[in-house]
Design an enzyme around this catalytic site. Structure first.
Site, PDB file in Angstrom:
ATOM      1  N   ASP A 166      29.785  68.726  94.412  1.00 39.88           N
ATOM      2  CA  ASP A 166      30.443  68.163  93.229  1.00 39.88           C
ATOM      3  C   ASP A 166      31.889  68.626  93.110  1.00 39.88           C
ATOM      4  O   ASP A 166      32.691  67.990  92.412  1.00 39.88           O
ATOM      5  CB  ASP A 166      29.675  68.549  91.957  1.00 39.88           C
ATOM      6  CG  ASP A 166      28.505  67.612  91.693  1.00 39.88           C
ATOM      7  OD1 ASP A 166      28.411  66.576  92.380  1.00 39.88           O
ATOM      8  OD2 ASP A 166      27.689  67.907  90.810  1.00 39.88           O
ATOM      9  N   PRO A 200      26.503  61.601  82.613  1.00 43.61           N
ATOM     10  CA  PRO A 200      27.711  62.389  82.900  1.00 43.61           C
ATOM     11  C   PRO A 200      28.829  61.647  83.621  1.00 43.61           C
ATOM     12  O   PRO A 200      29.932  62.170  83.731  1.00 43.61           O
ATOM     13  CB  PRO A 200      27.176  63.524  83.777  1.00 43.61           C
ATOM     14  CG  PRO A 200      25.995  62.929  84.467  1.00 43.61           C
ATOM     15  CD  PRO A 200      25.374  62.005  83.470  1.00 43.61           C
ATOM     16  N   GLY A 234      30.896  57.720  84.695  1.00 41.14           N
ATOM     17  CA  GLY A 234      31.152  56.370  84.217  1.00 41.14           C
ATOM     18  C   GLY A 234      30.045  55.436  84.680  1.00 41.14           C
ATOM     19  O   GLY A 234      29.510  54.639  83.916  1.00 41.14           O
ATOM     20  N   GLY A 235      29.698  55.563  85.948  1.00 40.05           N
ATOM     21  CA  GLY A 235      28.625  54.753  86.500  1.00 40.05           C
ATOM     22  C   GLY A 235      28.056  55.421  87.729  1.00 40.05           C
ATOM     23  O   GLY A 235      28.660  56.330  88.303  1.00 40.05           O
ATOM     24  N   MET A 236      26.876  54.992  88.127  1.00 38.34           N
ATOM     25  CA  MET A 236      26.259  55.449  89.361  1.00 38.34           C
ATOM     26  C   MET A 236      25.714  54.239  90.077  1.00 38.34           C
ATOM     27  O   MET A 236      24.931  53.467  89.516  1.00 38.34           O
ATOM     28  CB  MET A 236      25.154  56.472  89.082  1.00 38.34           C
ATOM     29  CG  MET A 236      24.477  57.003  90.346  1.00 38.34           C
ATOM     30  SD  MET A 236      25.649  57.852  91.441  1.00 38.34           S
ATOM     31  CE  MET A 236      24.904  57.535  93.041  1.00 38.34           C
ATOM     32  N   GLU A 237      26.100  54.104  91.349  1.00 34.90           N
ATOM     33  CA  GLU A 237      25.898  52.888  92.120  1.00 34.90           C
ATOM     34  C   GLU A 237      24.501  52.756  92.696  1.00 34.90           C
ATOM     35  O   GLU A 237      24.337  52.278  93.834  1.00 34.90           O
ATOM     36  CB  GLU A 237      26.935  52.831  93.249  1.00 34.90           C
ATOM     37  CG  GLU A 237      26.851  53.950  94.283  1.00 34.90           C
ATOM     38  CD  GLU A 237      27.669  55.192  93.951  1.00 34.90           C
ATOM     39  OE1 GLU A 237      27.916  55.985  94.873  1.00 34.90           O
ATOM     40  OE2 GLU A 237      28.036  55.374  92.774  1.00 34.90           O
ATOM     41  N   GLN A 282      22.941  62.027  92.881  1.00 39.19           N
ATOM     42  CA  GLN A 282      24.147  62.384  93.626  1.00 39.19           C
ATOM     43  C   GLN A 282      24.739  63.673  93.056  1.00 39.19           C
ATOM     44  O   GLN A 282      24.785  63.845  91.834  1.00 39.19           O
ATOM     45  CB  GLN A 282      25.184  61.260  93.525  1.00 39.19           C
ATOM     46  CG  GLN A 282      26.338  61.413  94.493  1.00 39.19           C
ATOM     47  CD  GLN A 282      27.378  60.294  94.337  1.00 39.19           C
ATOM     48  OE1 GLN A 282      27.582  59.768  93.253  1.00 39.19           O
ATOM     49  NE2 GLN A 282      28.017  59.927  95.426  1.00 39.19           N
ATOM     50  N   HIS A 335      33.849  48.652  90.170  1.00 40.92           N
ATOM     51  CA  HIS A 335      33.781  49.812  91.068  1.00 40.92           C
ATOM     52  C   HIS A 335      32.356  50.018  91.572  1.00 40.92           C
ATOM     53  O   HIS A 335      32.128  50.172  92.780  1.00 40.92           O
ATOM     54  CB  HIS A 335      34.274  51.056  90.329  1.00 40.92           C
ATOM     55  CG  HIS A 335      34.265  52.304  91.153  1.00 40.92           C
ATOM     56  ND1 HIS A 335      35.368  52.724  91.875  1.00 40.92           N
ATOM     57  CD2 HIS A 335      33.292  53.215  91.390  1.00 40.92           C
ATOM     58  CE1 HIS A 335      35.071  53.838  92.510  1.00 40.92           C
ATOM     59  NE2 HIS A 335      33.813  54.166  92.234  1.00 40.92           N
ATOM     60  N   GLU A 336      31.389  50.031  90.648  1.00 44.70           N
ATOM     61  CA  GLU A 336      30.002  50.272  91.064  1.00 44.70           C
ATOM     62  C   GLU A 336      29.473  49.126  91.914  1.00 44.70           C
ATOM     63  O   GLU A 336      28.714  49.344  92.865  1.00 44.70           O
ATOM     64  CB  GLU A 336      29.115  50.490  89.835  1.00 44.70           C
ATOM     65  CG  GLU A 336      29.578  51.591  88.887  1.00 44.70           C
ATOM     66  CD  GLU A 336      29.869  52.914  89.575  1.00 44.70           C
ATOM     67  OE1 GLU A 336      29.255  53.209  90.619  1.00 44.70           O
ATOM     68  OE2 GLU A 336      30.734  53.652  89.074  1.00 44.70           O
ATOM     69  N   TYR A 371      39.010  59.550  95.472  1.00 42.18           N
ATOM     70  CA  TYR A 371      39.070  58.191  94.945  1.00 42.18           C
ATOM     71  C   TYR A 371      40.448  57.557  95.150  1.00 42.18           C
ATOM     72  O   TYR A 371      40.569  56.493  95.755  1.00 42.18           O
ATOM     73  CB  TYR A 371      38.765  58.204  93.443  1.00 42.18           C
ATOM     74  CG  TYR A 371      37.346  58.526  93.074  1.00 42.18           C
ATOM     75  CD1 TYR A 371      36.477  57.528  92.623  1.00 42.18           C
ATOM     76  CD2 TYR A 371      36.855  59.823  93.137  1.00 42.18           C
ATOM     77  CE1 TYR A 371      35.168  57.816  92.263  1.00 42.18           C
ATOM     78  CE2 TYR A 371      35.549  60.119  92.783  1.00 42.18           C
ATOM     79  CZ  TYR A 371      34.706  59.111  92.346  1.00 42.18           C
ATOM     80  OH  TYR A 371      33.415  59.403  91.994  1.00 42.18           O
ATOM     81  N   GLU A 403      34.441  56.719  98.304  1.00 40.60           N
ATOM     82  CA  GLU A 403      35.180  56.432  97.072  1.00 40.60           C
ATOM     83  C   GLU A 403      36.543  55.788  97.292  1.00 40.60           C
ATOM     84  O   GLU A 403      36.954  54.933  96.508  1.00 40.60           O
ATOM     85  CB  GLU A 403      35.318  57.709  96.245  1.00 40.60           C
ATOM     86  CG  GLU A 403      33.986  58.274  95.778  1.00 40.60           C
ATOM     87  CD  GLU A 403      33.192  57.317  94.893  1.00 40.60           C
ATOM     88  OE1 GLU A 403      33.745  56.305  94.431  1.00 40.60           O
ATOM     89  OE2 GLU A 403      31.998  57.593  94.655  1.00 40.60           O
ATOM     90  N   GLN A 407      19.969  61.668  87.888  1.00 39.89           N
ATOM     91  CA  GLN A 407      21.269  61.594  88.562  1.00 39.89           C
ATOM     92  C   GLN A 407      21.128  62.389  89.849  1.00 39.89           C
ATOM     93  O   GLN A 407      21.185  63.609  89.842  1.00 39.89           O
ATOM     94  CB  GLN A 407      22.388  62.151  87.687  1.00 39.89           C
ATOM     95  CG  GLN A 407      23.738  62.237  88.371  1.00 39.89           C
ATOM     96  CD  GLN A 407      24.204  60.914  88.970  1.00 39.89           C
ATOM     97  OE1 GLN A 407      24.020  59.863  88.372  1.00 39.89           O
ATOM     98  NE2 GLN A 407      24.784  60.955  90.156  1.00 39.89           N
ATOM     99  N   HIS A 434      30.576  49.482  95.451  1.00 40.66           N
ATOM    100  CA  HIS A 434      29.779  50.455  96.201  1.00 40.66           C
ATOM    101  C   HIS A 434      28.621  49.791  96.952  1.00 40.66           C
ATOM    102  O   HIS A 434      28.077  50.395  97.885  1.00 40.66           O
ATOM    103  CB  HIS A 434      29.205  51.508  95.250  1.00 40.66           C
ATOM    104  CG  HIS A 434      30.049  52.733  95.110  1.00 40.66           C
ATOM    105  ND1 HIS A 434      30.427  53.498  96.202  1.00 40.66           N
ATOM    106  CD2 HIS A 434      30.583  53.344  94.024  1.00 40.66           C
ATOM    107  CE1 HIS A 434      31.148  54.522  95.785  1.00 40.66           C
ATOM    108  NE2 HIS A 434      31.273  54.453  94.479  1.00 40.66           N
TER     109      HIS A 434
END
Length: 619
Positions: A393, A282, A284-287, A157, A311-312, A401, A334, A155, A315
């Site tokens: 973060d 950690p 919901g999603g990562m684009e 980001q 959503h992803e 968002y 976002e 991860q 992105h």
């Protein structure tokens, strides 16, 4: 030495005419408060990454060979690293050079300064990662769905890429990359790049990313994975036991891609695949380009939570294509994405479904702003953030968002949806594969609307939404007919304590959430039991509902939920769900002790992104 805000001082070797170099200091003014790199002096353009993944030591051994370009008199290039052990640095065809690593900063890590020459084209960095590298989560077989093989995912980001690849870790720096990754032969490796669709016999996998990306979109995953296609350009990767459930859940994937293209132009990343990760992920999603990482908590069995995939996917335009220049401009990634996501959901499932999502989001935004204000973080309710000297973060809140979404929606509603659609399509086209800051966006949209539509924007619009705290009074108010029917049920229960199950026969997840979020704060045990019988919440397999019901159960000491809450906290790593539950538990001394006991069991299942939040909360 403090390495943020003030000009960064890097010890380096000054290039000169003689063969004897002298040690000096050079002062750089930071262009990104979360990166030591100075891309205006020397910038990376392409990465060739060769690595071996060792599960026994939890270490990646690698060589990062960077193709660079620099200004004429540049004699140093600066990389971001964090807890990486540098073995050797060479130039071009293995020419020796010297490097220095600056004093460590707890958030930013270290600056790696490498001496270069006017004709230097390549920097080769040989290194190993730390077993505790913040971007990497190493899972034991027991922590996976299959229970047979270990698993690794990254991860990156916001600024964690530097913990597994020396890089110029700023969203304003883009590069292409290729990679050769060696993994155990019974596992499959995937990256945010061109990917294999099945395991090979060698355990060596080659990857290419031909479109330039920022470092936070570098991604790697290694595990016992299988693939199934959805269309000729999309498909699902998952552990074998999760694959069919995931494929069924995301059956509309190609419809989403086509719908997005109809709205805002061609998809420019060749393929769009989804990797369903173990539950410790950690977010919901990562684009990650070409390969969205997704939490298994969206596998609800009824396709009710697939807005996360929308959503992803969105992105791929907002964020991946047009990227926030720094993390202070995070809302540009976002806010645009939530807007685009909502339009995709409207196109596929109707206006009322989109309005339900927007209504829930607005309620969450108001709750988040209330929490931020109570914590004294009033400035964090602005869209334009000031995260200098802080972990980026901290900016991952509903403000970026949802306030961002409603700002864009306010422009759409005032001047027309057709005009805003035209603007967005051109915005993505004109600024594709570039970075954008808030001020640049303001200039672009003002000039665009003036030239295209003869509409002049009042600066007060930007002041009230971007640079002011809270939500403006003229914020759009979504309205859902389906939610109005839920409100009738809630009103009837408030008046007569009567819940008619027949009226909730076809409720979606969103309607159940609206019901739960509009219950009174204080409920008797009899009322809790009645509500539970009505919605079967304690038996739910839906993570969104379990999370919302857990908070209500803790607040009202509904002990029937205790084992469900403990199991959920131990087996779910998604920070969105963990935060409200842990925060509700610690409101009482008894709850705080219970939270600490559960956290001691759960912590090893969480990614650094989650433990970095909850260590501070629970210790």
């Amino acid at each position: 030495m403090h390495l943020r805000f003030l000009a960064i001082i890097i010890i380096f070797l000054v290039a000169g005419c003689s063969t004897n170099k002298t040690m000096e200091q050079k002062t750089f003014k930071p262009t990104d408060p979360h990166s030591f790199s100075q891309p205006q002096e020397a910038r990376v353009k392409h990465l060739k990454w060769t690595s071996t993944i060792d599960f026994s030591t939890k270490i990646i051994t690698a060589v990062a060979s960077w193709t660079i370009e620099s200004i004429e008199d540049a004699d140093v290039i600066i990389f971001d690293i964090k807890d990486i052990k540098i073995a050797k640095v060479t130039l071009d065809d293995d020419q020796p050079t010297e490097f220095k690593i600056a004093e460590r900063d707890s958030i930013l890590g270290e600056a790696l300064a490498v001496m270069i020459k006017p004709y230097t084209k390549t920097i080769n960095i040989s290194y190993t990662t730390s077993p505790g590298a913040e971007a990497l989560q190493w899972l034991s077989p027991e922590q996976t769905a299959g229970k047979k093989f270990p698993f690794l995912f990254t991860q990156s980001q916001a600024i964690l890429a530097r913990s597994w690849v020396p890089c110029q870790d700023s969203p304003s720096v883009r590069f292409t990359y290729e990679a050769d990754v060696t993994v155990p032969k019974d596992l499959l490796a995937l990256m945010s790049a061109s990917n294999p669709q099945q395991k090979n016999e060698t355990g060596v996998y080659h990857f290419e990313m031909k479109q330039p990306v920022p470092s936070y979109l570098l991604a790697l995953s290694v595990g016992d994975l299988q693939f199934q296609a959805i269309s000729n350009r999309s498909g699902i990767y998952a552990e074998p036991s999760m694959l069919q459930k995931s494929v069924w859940e995301f059956a509309d994937l190609e419809k989403m891609i086509s719908g997005a293209e109809e709205l805002y132009g061609p998809y420019q990343w060749d393929r769009y695949d989804v990797l369903v990760l173990p539950p410790s992920f950690p977010f919901g999603g990562m684009e990650n380009p070409r390969l969205t990482f997704a939490t298994p908590t969206v596998i609800a069995g009824d396709r009710s939570l697939t807005s996360l995939i929308a959503h992803e996917l969105a992105h791929s335009w907002s964020g991946n294509l047009v990227t926030n220049a720094t993390w202070n401009d995070f809302w540009l990634n976002e806010g645009f994405t939530v807007y685009f996501e909502t339009r995709i959901m409207e196109k596929l499932y109707g206006k009322d479904h989109a309005e339900m999502l927007a209504s829930l989001n607005l309620q969450d935004l108001h709750n988040e702003i209330k929490d931020l204000n109570e914590a004294g973080l009033h400035a964090d309710t602005k869209l334009k953030l000031d995260l200098d000297d802080r972990n980026p973060d901290d900016g991952v809140t509903e403000v970026a968002y949802v306030k961002g979404y409603f700002f864009l929606r306010s422009i759409e509603e005032k001047y027309g949806k057709d005009k805003f659609d035209t603007f967005l399509k051109d915005y993505f086209y004109d600024n594709g594969f570039k970075s954008m800051n808030t001020e640049g966006f303001m200039t672009y949209i003002k000039e665009y609307y003036q030239k295209k539509f003869n509409i002049a924007f009042d600066d007060q619009l930007f002041q009230s939404w971007i640079f002011s705290e809270g939500v403006p009074e003229n914020c759009p108010r979504p309205s859902s007919d389906r939610f109005k029917k839920v409100d009738v049920v809630i009103a009837g229960w408030n008046a007569e304590q009567n819940l008619d199950k027949s009226k909730a026969g076809d409720w979606t997840t969103q309607e159940w959430l609206h019901f739960l979020k509009n219950l009174p704060d204080t409920l008797s045990q009899q009322q809790m039991q009645s509500i539970d019988n009505f919605g079967k919440f304690t038996q739910s397999g839906n993570a969104e509902i379990i999370s919302a019901w857990s908070v209500i159960a803790i607040r009202n000491n509904y002990q029937r939920m205790d084992p469900v809450i403990e199991a959920f906290l131990i087996n779910t790593g998604r920070r969105k769900f963990l935060g409200p539950i842990y925060n509700e538990l610690i409101k009482t001394e008894q709850g705080k002790q219970k939270a600490k006991v559960i956290y001691s069991k759960a912590r090893s299942n969480y990614h650094f992104v989650a433990t970095n939040t909850f260590d501070k909360l629970l210790n």
